[in-house]
Each structure stands twice: as structure tokens, then as C-alpha cells.
Design a protein around this motif. Structure first.
Motif, PDB file in Angstrom:
ATOM      1  N   GLU A   9      -7.423  -4.119  -0.193  1.00  0.00           N
ATOM      2  CA  GLU A   9      -6.199  -3.455   0.306  1.00  0.00           C
ATOM      3  C   GLU A   9      -5.501  -4.429   1.248  1.00  0.00           C
ATOM      4  N   ASP A  10      -4.194  -4.642   1.054  1.00  0.00           N
ATOM      5  CA  ASP A  10      -3.494  -5.627   1.877  1.00  0.00           C
ATOM      6  C   ASP A  10      -3.012  -5.079   3.218  1.00  0.00           C
ATOM      7  N   ASP A  53      -6.562  -1.286  -4.188  1.00  0.00           N
ATOM      8  CA  ASP A  53      -5.163  -0.902  -4.016  1.00  0.00           C
ATOM      9  C   ASP A  53      -4.359  -1.387  -5.215  1.00  0.00           C
ATOM     10  N   MET A  55      -0.940  -1.964  -5.374  1.00  0.00           N
ATOM     11  CA  MET A  55       0.049  -2.975  -5.021  1.00  0.00           C
ATOM     12  C   MET A  55      -0.555  -3.972  -4.042  1.00  0.00           C
ATOM     13  N   LYS A 105      -2.360   7.949  -2.276  1.00  0.00           N
ATOM     14  CA  LYS A 105      -2.091   7.883  -0.836  1.00  0.00           C
ATOM     15  C   LYS A 105      -1.009   8.903  -0.488  1.00  0.00           C
TER      16      LYS A 105
HETATM   17 CA    CA Z   1      -0.650  -2.423  -0.862  1.00  0.00          CA
END
Ligand code: CA
Length: 227
Positions: A9-10, A53, A55, A105
Motif C-alpha cells: 500500500e503506497d 492495494d 492503485m 476502502k
Molecule cells: Ca494507493
């Protein structure tokens, strides 16, 4: 046994929240902010589950999932896709790429932990603390005890993991290399014959109870646990 989760996850805040709640739920947690770091961690210590995630900067979570599902060392690791999108098409797309589940989310950390446990039960029952009972043989992962009709059987750590894996994957044949990947880890370089050594030790310990016959040698293929 503590199940290992890799969180890809970024967004640091989301990643920290996930890891914090997973550690509270007694998971071991590794973190990656992009696909490249995730790959490195996967090579070093394969997790039992990946939270991915959708994206990510650079390679997306979907692309990475698709890649992992084509590699023999990672194809068995279940992936839960994290997505802000809840359109049906995207979900279908994620599942088509090989993800086992998805979660939209915002989500509750408790729900995430519950989903992970459900997947582990289905895909990697040897990574849960559920008691396994086959006939008179009872294995308790939480207390690390094996009993035959209530009498304790003493096993070494590796023999215990091997028995746990076999008992939770009964009636299926496992090659030596699959057993190595699952019990010793995918990137541990040891001889496949090591498996035979541990199978022999396990049978010796189980023999006085007549339980050694559960572990069958399948010529040319590997081993199978069958009652
Ligand atoms: Ca993301």
C-alpha cells in the motif's frame, strides 16, 4: 504458528493502520509501498497472505497480482485486493487476475482481520491456530502439542510443521519441492532429500501408535496423508 501478512500500500497512513490492527490480531506484518519492494520482500520471506492495494505508483496492484499468480513460488499465496473502487466490473477484474478476495476502502480493520482468517482457513489451514483432529491424532498449533488419545507425542519443530501441513492437506499428494516450499520456505536452498529425512523421523515417532501408516509414500510423486 503466526501467519505472515505482506501489506502492499503506497499511502503511509493506511499502511500503518492496517499493520497496527493486524499486529493486534496477532499477525506478523511486512510492509511495502510499491511493487518492487513487495517483490524483494516476497523473495526474502514469502507471506501467507498478501493485502494488495489496487492503485500503486508504477506497477499497479492488479499487474503485480497477475505476475505473482504466474510464478510457481508465489502462485499459491492468496491475495486480498484493497480497492477504493467498488464498481462490479473492477471487482470481477481483480478476481479474474487471481485475487482470492477484495475489500473496499474505507474498511474496518476488524473486518480485514476476519477476512484474512477466513482465507487462511480455506487456502492455508496450516497457517491458522485451529486444532486439527484426525481419528485419535490431535494437533494443537497454539500450544504446539500433538496427542494420541490424550497421550502427548513429542515432536521437533520441523516435524511438527510437517505433520501440521500434512494433516491440514490430507488425501492430496505433495511433491518434495511443494513440501519444501510450504514448510521450509520458498527461497531456502536445501536438498529435496531433506524432506525424506524428516518424513522418516516423523514416521518413527508416530509408529508406536500405528499412526505412521497415515503418511504414505507415492512413488515418483511425493507424500500423502491419508487415514
Ligand atoms: Ca494507493
Amino acid at each position: 504458528m503466526i501467519a505472515k501478512v505482506l501489506v502492499v500500500e503506497d499511502e503511509p497512513a493506511v499502511r500503518e493502520l492496517i499493520c497496527f490492527s493486524l499486529k493486534n490480531a496477532e499477525f506478523e506484518c511486512n510492509e511495502a509501498s510499491n511493487a518492487e519492494t513487495a517483490q524483494q520482500l516476497l523473495n526474502k520471506s514469502p507471506p501467507n497472505v498478501i493485502i494488495m492495494d489496487w492503485m500503486l505508483p508504477g506497477k499497479s496492484g492488479i499487474e503485480l497480482t497477475r505476475e505473482l499468480k504466474t510464478q510457481s513460488t508465489t502462485s499459491d499465496i492468496p491475495v486480498i485486493m484493497l480497492t477504493a473502487r467498488d464498481e462490479e466490473d473492477d471487482v470481477v477484474h481483480a478476481l479474474e487476475c487471481g485475487a482470492e478476495d477484495y475489500i473496499t476502502k474505507p474498511f474496518s480493520p476488524r473486518e480485514l482481520a476476519t477476512r484474512i482468517k477466513a482465507i487462511l482457513r480455506r487456502v492455508s489451514p496450516h497457517a491458522t491456530d485451529d486444532v486439527v483432529e484426525i481419528g485419535k491424532l490431535r494437533l494443537n498449533p497454539a500450544s504446539r502439542r500433538v496427542k494420541w488419545k490424550g497421550e502427548e507425542i513429542h515432536l521437533g519443530a520441523t516435524e511438527f510443521r510437517l505433520l501440521h501441513f500434512l494433516m491440514t492437506h490430507r488425501d492430496r499428494v505433495y511433491s518434495r519441492s511443494r513440501l519444501l516450499d510450504n514448510i521450509w520456505g520458498a527461497n531456502v536452498y536445501i536438498y529435496e532429500r531433506t524432506v525424506d529425512v524428516y518424513i522418516r523421523r516423523l514416521r518413527q515417532v508416530l509408529e508406536p501408535y500405528g499412526a505412521d501408516k497415515f503418511i504414505q509414500t507415492v512413488r515418483g510423486s511425493g507424500y500423502r496423508f491419508e487415514k
